[in-house]
Design a protein around this motif. Sequence first.
Motif, PDB file in Angstrom:
ATOM      1  N   PHE A   6      -1.432  -1.113   1.336  1.00 25.26           N
ATOM      2  CA  PHE A   6      -0.374  -1.812   0.621  1.00 25.26           C
ATOM      3  C   PHE A   6       0.432  -2.734   1.524  1.00 25.26           C
ATOM      4  O   PHE A   6       0.419  -2.622   2.757  1.00 25.26           O
ATOM      5  CB  PHE A   6       0.552  -0.799  -0.056  1.00 25.26           C
ATOM      6  CG  PHE A   6       1.289   0.094   0.916  1.00 25.26           C
ATOM      7  CD1 PHE A   6       2.447  -0.328   1.533  1.00 25.26           C
ATOM      8  CD2 PHE A   6       0.828   1.375   1.190  1.00 25.26           C
ATOM      9  CE1 PHE A   6       3.144   0.486   2.417  1.00 25.26           C
ATOM     10  CE2 PHE A   6       1.509   2.204   2.076  1.00 25.26           C
ATOM     11  CZ  PHE A   6       2.666   1.753   2.692  1.00 25.26           C
TER      12      PHE A   6
ATOM     13  N   GLU B 265       2.853  -0.199  -6.299  1.00 20.63           N
ATOM     14  CA  GLU B 265       3.020  -1.616  -6.622  1.00 20.63           C
ATOM     15  C   GLU B 265       2.648  -1.881  -8.070  1.00 20.63           C
ATOM     16  O   GLU B 265       1.732  -1.249  -8.628  1.00 20.63           O
ATOM     17  CB  GLU B 265       2.144  -2.490  -5.702  1.00 20.63           C
ATOM     18  CG  GLU B 265       2.582  -2.438  -4.250  1.00 20.63           C
ATOM     19  CD  GLU B 265       1.720  -3.269  -3.318  1.00 20.63           C
ATOM     20  OE1 GLU B 265       2.054  -3.334  -2.124  1.00 20.63           O
ATOM     21  OE2 GLU B 265       0.719  -3.857  -3.780  1.00 20.63           O
TER      22      GLU B 265
ATOM     23  N   SER C 135      -2.812   0.089  -3.380  1.00 18.16           N
ATOM     24  CA  SER C 135      -1.403  -0.258  -3.527  1.00 18.16           C
ATOM     25  C   SER C 135      -0.481   0.935  -3.322  1.00 18.16           C
ATOM     26  O   SER C 135       0.723   0.842  -3.524  1.00 18.16           O
ATOM     27  CB  SER C 135      -1.151  -0.881  -4.906  1.00 18.16           C
ATOM     28  OG  SER C 135      -1.420   0.043  -5.944  1.00 18.16           O
TER      29      SER C 135
END
Length: 659
Positions: free
Chosen positions: A485, A538, A572
């Motif tokens: 990420f 995210e 993410s």
Amino acid sequence: MPSLDDATRGRLLFGGDYNPEQWPEETWHEDVRLMQEAGVNSVTLGVFSWARIEPRPGARDFGWLDRLMDLMHVHGIGVVLATPTASPPPWMGSRHPETLPRDENGQTVWWGSRQQFCASSPTYRTYAAAITEDLAQRYGAHPALLMWHINNEYCTHCWCDETARHFRRWLAARHGTIEALNEAWGTAFWSQRYDTWEEIIPPRRAQYMRNPAQTLDFKRFTSDALMECYTAERDIVTRHTPLVPVTTNFMPFWTGQDAWVWAGEEDVVSVDVYPDPRDPLGGQYNAMIGDMTRSQAGGGPWMVMEQAAGPVNWRGVNHPKPRGLNRLLSLQSVAHGADAICYFQWRQSRQGSEKFHSGMVSHAGERGRTFQEVKRIGAELAALSGEVAGTRQATADIAVLHDWASWWADQQDGRLSTEVDYPEIVRAWHRALWEAHLATAFAHPEHDLTGYRMVVVPHLYLLTDTAVDNLVRYVRGGGTLVSGFLTGVADEDDRVREGGMDARLRALFGIGTVHEWWPLDRGETITCDGFEGTLWSEELSADGGEVVAAYRGGELEGLPAVLRSGRAWYLSTLPAPPALRELLARVAGEAGVRPVLEGLPEGVEAVRRGALLFVLNHRRGRVTVTVPGAFREVLTGAAVEGPLVLERYGVAVLREAVR
């Protein structure tokens, strides 16, 4: 250009920092006897001896060092001779206060400890050059000299006026014009525009958060300023002894030096490594530092300049190494490419700040367990020398990308989460690969990556255009890329890229235009398909990428947690350790990367170096490993076929048997 081979001369070096000036001269002969008993063939002299060599400005006292150099040579012990410039004598600070560093609050950092010098000080540099010149001239032809060790653990920072002048010169060389600097630093924010170079100061204490681009450049500058000190001394000794290799010792994951740049200026890459003996993953940490240092050495042999024979003295509680752990970690470093295993220090000090830092000869003396274990290690390294010295660890198919500039930018004030700790994220990814028994190397994001089947990016917040293009080119050329990420967010000036991630990377990973960050609190997790995510999440949209795992529940329900587009993967979140290990092992398998040995138990490591297979048990109990084929154990001569029993912290060094 000389190399470590020129110092080792076909053997593994074994020894450590020797500080005989702390002891009566009659002790020196006792030390030599014990060194020979332990198999020591190398000592580092002079690291903190400036005040002894130069007791007052311009004076020289070399008599004691002459006798030591001769004593070592007579007994067959080589010398890694240090320039003593890490700790100037008190007279320098007293007579030349301009050599003392100042902290970011403008307070003087006084003498009374060590490393109290400003790297930008012309006076300090003049004295350092003078003593280095005299050392090189006096001992350059001495037969005991194996290697030069410049300074020690470069780690000083300074914010003084001389540093400010040096910083301005560095900035002018980097940016060219004041207008270009203003653009790079984004000085339109908070009315920070500079009209002249003279207005610029180091990022000292300010009313509120400081300009992050200025702070980033100051970290780059500090690394370069220290390296100027190193190269000045290196060039002096090289002029006198062009065939003698030169090193200085890195501290692993030390934020103050860009070790990729520094390694290119060394003949020998060396490191100080101190795994916590109470850390159940201390072996993984030691492996990671070995992989990193070997990679900085271009894949060739490297040097453990310092490790501890027992406890250190700087943790809250300083635990000794359990029986066998010192041997395990030493042989593990050899497996990962080290051709020198050395300690801080030879004899444990009786006075001073490090009197409780262990030595090869502890306060318990030669009958103590520490020295008895050291003797065994020395004997085994001698037995291995002919088999392993000068060879390389087997080529790794996986590269872990690491960049100091990205780390510096990532740790600035004003970021989204102080829980995001760059070294810990890198370690988590290396741990996953290590536990999957996959051999790894480290690389800079601008390095040639074509030799790797798989490249992982644990977390690189800052990526230059060159680095981004390199990653895209690597995948387009058939490589497999796995990224963590918050990668590719900023450019080299810490300017957030449009959309929050470089557009070339979004296209590579199949990420759409929606991209928002959702950091997690300490201890918080987020549910994903098949695993728990930690630390970060995210809000992503997919644009051509395959959703391998989605978030379940909460604000991110159904959105991609793991996204794949061909050979490019994007995570993410940070999966919990078992899930990250499983995922990276899956991707590695698809990329054609296989474990060093199949079916290894948890906590057992296998490493190939040259023609040898090292099998290392990092567990506190006995374990049985099945090895394929017939082998001869190098250290014992025993035949091994099928099951191999390793005691706690046990090591087997195997050579394939000739039938």
